[in-house]
Design an enzyme around this catalytic site. Structure first.
Site, short mmCIF file in Angstrom:
data_model
loop_
_atom_site.label_atom_id
_atom_site.label_comp_id
_atom_site.label_asym_id
_atom_site.label_seq_id
_atom_site.Cartn_x
_atom_site.Cartn_y
_atom_site.Cartn_z
N GLU A 1 29.75 0.07 -30.06
CA GLU A 1 30.35 0.73 -30.74
C GLU A 1 29.89 1.46 -29.37
OE1 GLU A 1 27.77 1.78 -34.04
OE2 GLU A 1 28.52 0.15 -34.98
N ARG B 1 6.11 6.72 -37.83
CA ARG B 1 5.16 6.30 -38.71
C ARG B 1 3.48 5.99 -37.62
NH1 ARG B 1 9.01 2.97 -40.87
NH2 ARG B 1 10.36 3.68 -42.43
N ARG C 1 25.44 1.36 -29.17
CA ARG C 1 25.10 -0.08 -29.58
C ARG C 1 25.24 -1.00 -29.96
NH1 ARG C 1 23.57 2.12 -36.20
NH2 ARG C 1 25.83 1.79 -36.87
N TYR D 1 28.64 13.42 -45.89
CA TYR D 1 28.02 12.64 -45.04
C TYR D 1 27.05 11.79 -46.38
CZ TYR D 1 25.88 10.48 -40.46
OH TYR D 1 25.84 9.56 -39.73
N ARG E 1 15.29 13.57 -39.78
CA ARG E 1 15.69 12.75 -41.49
C ARG E 1 14.47 11.20 -40.26
NH1 ARG E 1 21.89 11.52 -41.93
NH2 ARG E 1 21.48 9.87 -40.44
N ASP F 1 25.92 8.72 -47.85
CA ASP F 1 25.44 7.09 -48.12
C ASP F 1 26.37 6.42 -49.01
OD1 ASP F 1 24.66 6.55 -45.36
OD2 ASP F 1 22.32 7.63 -45.51
N ARG G 1 33.70 12.67 -36.94
CA ARG G 1 33.39 11.60 -35.38
C ARG G 1 33.73 10.91 -35.73
NH1 ARG G 1 28.80 9.72 -34.14
NH2 ARG G 1 27.73 9.40 -36.27
P1 FAD Z 1 35.80 4.95 -47.91
O1 FAD Z 1 35.25 3.84 -48.46
O2 FAD Z 1 36.32 5.39 -47.01
O3 FAD Z 1 37.48 4.54 -49.34
C1 FAD Z 1 38.00 5.58 -49.15
C2 FAD Z 1 39.62 4.90 -49.56
O4 FAD Z 1 40.35 5.05 -49.61
C3 FAD Z 1 39.65 3.87 -48.28
O5 FAD Z 1 39.69 2.36 -48.09
C4 FAD Z 1 41.33 4.72 -47.78
O6 FAD Z 1 41.93 3.78 -47.21
C5 FAD Z 1 41.91 5.07 -49.04
N1 FAD Z 1 42.27 6.07 -49.60
C6 FAD Z 1 42.38 7.25 -48.30
N2 FAD Z 1 43.49 8.19 -48.21
C7 FAD Z 1 44.43 7.19 -49.27
C8 FAD Z 1 46.05 7.73 -49.64
N3 FAD Z 1 46.85 8.88 -49.14
N4 FAD Z 1 46.69 6.75 -50.75
C9 FAD Z 1 46.08 5.59 -50.41
N5 FAD Z 1 44.55 5.17 -50.15
C10 FAD Z 1 44.42 6.19 -49.53
N6 FAD Z 1 26.42 3.99 -45.99
C11 FAD Z 1 24.50 3.76 -45.87
O7 FAD Z 1 24.18 3.60 -47.38
N7 FAD Z 1 24.65 2.86 -44.97
C12 FAD Z 1 24.84 2.32 -43.98
O8 FAD Z 1 24.19 1.59 -42.78
C13 FAD Z 1 26.66 2.95 -43.58
N8 FAD Z 1 27.18 3.12 -42.24
C14 FAD Z 1 27.96 3.96 -42.00
C15 FAD Z 1 28.60 3.37 -41.21
C16 FAD Z 1 29.93 4.18 -40.34
C17 FAD Z 1 30.17 3.31 -39.39
C18 FAD Z 1 30.41 4.65 -41.66
C19 FAD Z 1 31.35 5.53 -41.63
C20 FAD Z 1 30.06 5.00 -42.78
C21 FAD Z 1 28.82 3.88 -42.78
N9 FAD Z 1 27.52 4.40 -44.16
C22 FAD Z 1 26.99 4.15 -44.77
C23 FAD Z 1 28.50 5.17 -44.95
C24 FAD Z 1 29.41 4.62 -46.10
O9 FAD Z 1 30.75 3.91 -45.67
C25 FAD Z 1 30.18 5.19 -47.84
O10 FAD Z 1 29.09 6.01 -47.96
C26 FAD Z 1 31.48 4.65 -48.35
O11 FAD Z 1 31.18 3.16 -47.62
C27 FAD Z 1 31.97 5.87 -48.75
O12 FAD Z 1 32.82 5.18 -50.09
P2 FAD Z 1 34.16 5.84 -49.83
O13 FAD Z 1 34.52 5.34 -51.49
O14 FAD Z 1 34.21 7.22 -50.18
O15 FAD Z 1 34.97 6.45 -49.14
N1 UDP Z 2 18.47 8.56 -32.73
C1 UDP Z 2 18.19 8.68 -31.21
N2 UDP Z 2 17.85 7.25 -31.38
C2 UDP Z 2 17.97 6.32 -31.86
C3 UDP Z 2 18.47 6.11 -32.73
C4 UDP Z 2 19.06 7.48 -33.40
O1 UDP Z 2 17.94 9.53 -30.83
O2 UDP Z 2 17.19 4.87 -31.41
C5 UDP Z 2 19.23 9.94 -33.26
C6 UDP Z 2 20.69 10.48 -32.83
O3 UDP Z 2 20.38 11.81 -32.68
C7 UDP Z 2 21.45 10.24 -34.47
C8 UDP Z 2 20.01 10.32 -35.41
O4 UDP Z 2 18.69 10.15 -34.72
O5 UDP Z 2 21.71 10.77 -34.61
C9 UDP Z 2 19.94 9.38 -36.70
O6 UDP Z 2 20.16 9.02 -36.38
P1 UDP Z 2 20.85 7.66 -37.55
O7 UDP Z 2 20.32 6.30 -37.31
O8 UDP Z 2 19.77 7.94 -38.88
O9 UDP Z 2 22.37 8.39 -38.02
P2 UDP Z 2 23.20 7.34 -38.33
O10 UDP Z 2 23.78 6.53 -36.92
O11 UDP Z 2 23.80 6.59 -39.20
O12 UDP Z 2 24.25 8.59 -38.33
#
Ligand code: FAD
Ligand code: UDP
Length: 372
Positions: free
Chosen positions: A308, A179, A283, A356, A175, A358, A252
């Site tokens: 992180e 470019r 990062r 997974y 993914r 977004d 993870r």
């Molecule tokens: P969550 O945000 O996990 O919400 C679930 C909620 O349910 C939580 O508040 C939890 O406390 C609550 N809950 C769970 N069990 C119970 C229970 N038993 N009782 C009451 N409450 C409960 N997406 C992007 O588009 N761009 C990004 O750059 C991006 N970066 C990310 C980076 C990280 C580190 C992570 C983990 C995810 C990232 N995502 C990103 C994905 C994004 O976080 C999710 O798509 C989105 O927040 C999911 O929303 P959700 O409501 O499904 O889950």
């Molecule tokens: N990746 C890498 N070097 C970088 C950034 C990303 O090798 O500097 C690889 C890494 O394997 C990562 C994958 O590209 O798991 C996808 O990266 P992305 O940032 O899209 O994923 P996320 O951090 O959201 O899991």
């Protein structure tokens, strides 16, 4: 029944669902076991800066309906994700583009870069001898060649996944865009940005006028909560809903070391990846750059950064990324089958779907499940 919907989880899925249900005239109660709303997009204000407490979040989508929907709640800024990679002190632009190729090989035109890439790919093709790439290392080398693999991918990926690139599936790397233009925009999507004023504004807008109970765990009050609503929208972990009867799903996880730095501008970019294996973190995020641009950066004299660290997940830790490998997918499928039998429960979001997602797809799915 007091409510039409009990919504378990105030993350993006639960909040979009609640907003749409309210628009349709339904009465909702939203609960969350955390002490705040917003799930993983929640931001904490430190030194006047919105700190992405559960990891950096950049909203990106090509779906106009999703983009128009979130912009109807809060305006989005012009943030464009363009991470920089630091390998042993030398900096490279990401994703892999003409800037990266210039920094790596000194090539200046797409034709020169293409020739260099082809030369590198030929070596890999020869060693594959007609066979499909079997793992991430082979896939990455075929995509981008050995030099970039060794410098920008190998160390970073091994740190992030806690496994050797030869033991990881090829699809993870597919993914990442390659470019032949000088374009450091990490995403190919049509739209991207951060809510002006931060993600809490988006959640507050969605949940405006809706009853929310925090510090309330569904499983601690299950019988009482099930009795007050016609339907339940469940966004927590799917295995927990069914008492882990088939076993526990794996995740993870990431741990964050967040510090306040006594400088208005620590690294000059929101995201700097450390791609060598020897640096323990993957990062550094400098949060102010998501929302402050140009002269505004210096108006705020301090900065907040998060290092992180990829951490092995153990039961009870924050479930961040589902591990969609064969074993976990098979287990999730068993729970998904059970979920179909729960006629009064809608399962949605990242944890209940064990996917997974977004943010864009989460909004799209929540909108799709609340047809007005
Ligand atoms: P969550 O945000 O996990 O919400 C679930 C909620 O349910 C939580 O508040 C939890 O406390 C609550 N809950 C769970 N069990 C119970 C229970 N038993 N009782 C009451 N409450 C409960 N997406 C992007 O588009 N761009 C990004 O750059 C991006 N970066 C990310 C980076 C990280 C580190 C992570 C983990 C995810 C990232 N995502 C990103 C994905 C994004 O976080 C999710 O798509 C989105 O927040 C999911 O929303 P959700 O409501 O499904 O889950
Ligand atoms: N990746 C890498 N070097 C970088 C950034 C990303 O090798 O500097 C690889 C890494 O394997 C990562 C994958 O590209 O798991 C996808 O990266 P992305 O940032 O899209 O994923 P996320 O951090 O959201 O899991």
């Amino acid at each position: 029944m007091k409510y039409d919907y009990l919504i378990v989880g105030s993350g993006l899925f639960g909040s979009v669902f609640a907003y749409r249900a309210k628009q349709a005239g339904k009465k909702c109660l939203v609960i969350d076991k955390r002490s705040h709303k917003g799930g993983n997009i929640y931001c904490e204000k430190i030194e006047g800066i919105n700190v992405h407490k559960y990891g950096a979040h950049i909203f990106h989508t090509s779906n106009k309906q999703v983009w128009d929907f979130v912009n109807s709640i809060v305006e989005f800024n012009r943030y464009t994700n363009s991470p920089v990679a630091n390998f042993k002190g030398k900096l490279y632009n990401l994703p892999f583009n003409m800037n990266t190729f210039y920094q790596m090989w000194g090539v200046r035109t797409p034709a020169e870069a293409q020739a260099k890439l082809e030369e590198q790919r030929e070596e890999v093709k020869a060693s594959l001898n007609g066979r499909e790439p079997q793992n991430l290392e082979e896939q990455a080398q075929l995509l981008i060649g050995k030099d970039i693999y060794e410098t920008l991918i190998k160390g970073y990926t091994q740190k992030q996944w806690g496994r050797k690139c030869t033991d990881l599936p090829a699809f993870i790397i597919k993914r990442l865009p390659v470019r032949m233009v000088y374009d450091n925009n990490y995403f190919n999507d049509k739209y991207q940005g951060i809510p002006v004023g931060g993600y809490n504004k988006l959640i507050d807008g969605l949940l405006d006028g809706i009853e929310v109970r925090l510090n309330t765990d569904f499983f601690e009050h299950r019988a009482e909560l099930e009795a007050i609503a016609d339907k339940i929208v469940y966004t927590g972990p799917i295995d927990e809903y069914f008492g882990y009867k088939f076993g526990k799903l794996q995740y993870r996880t990431v741990s964050f070391e967040t510090t306040v730095e006594n400088t208005p501008n620590y690294q000059g970019n929101a995201v700097v990846n450390y791609t060598e294996a020897e640096v323990p973190y993957t990062r550094i995020i400098e949060h102010k750059h998501f929302e402050m641009f140009g002269p505004d950066i210096d108006v705020c004299p301090k900065s907040v950064i998060s290092k992180e660290y990829s951490t092995e997940w153990k039961f009870g830790m924050e479930p961040y990324y589902p591990v969609n490998d064969e074993l976990n997918n098979a287990l999730a499928d068993m729970y998904r089958e059970l979920a179909k039998e729960e006629k009064n429960v809608i399962f949605g979001g990242r944890l209940a779907d064990y996917r997974y997602y977004d943010m864009g797809p989460v909004v799209e799915k929540a909108i799709g499940m609340t047809i007005l």
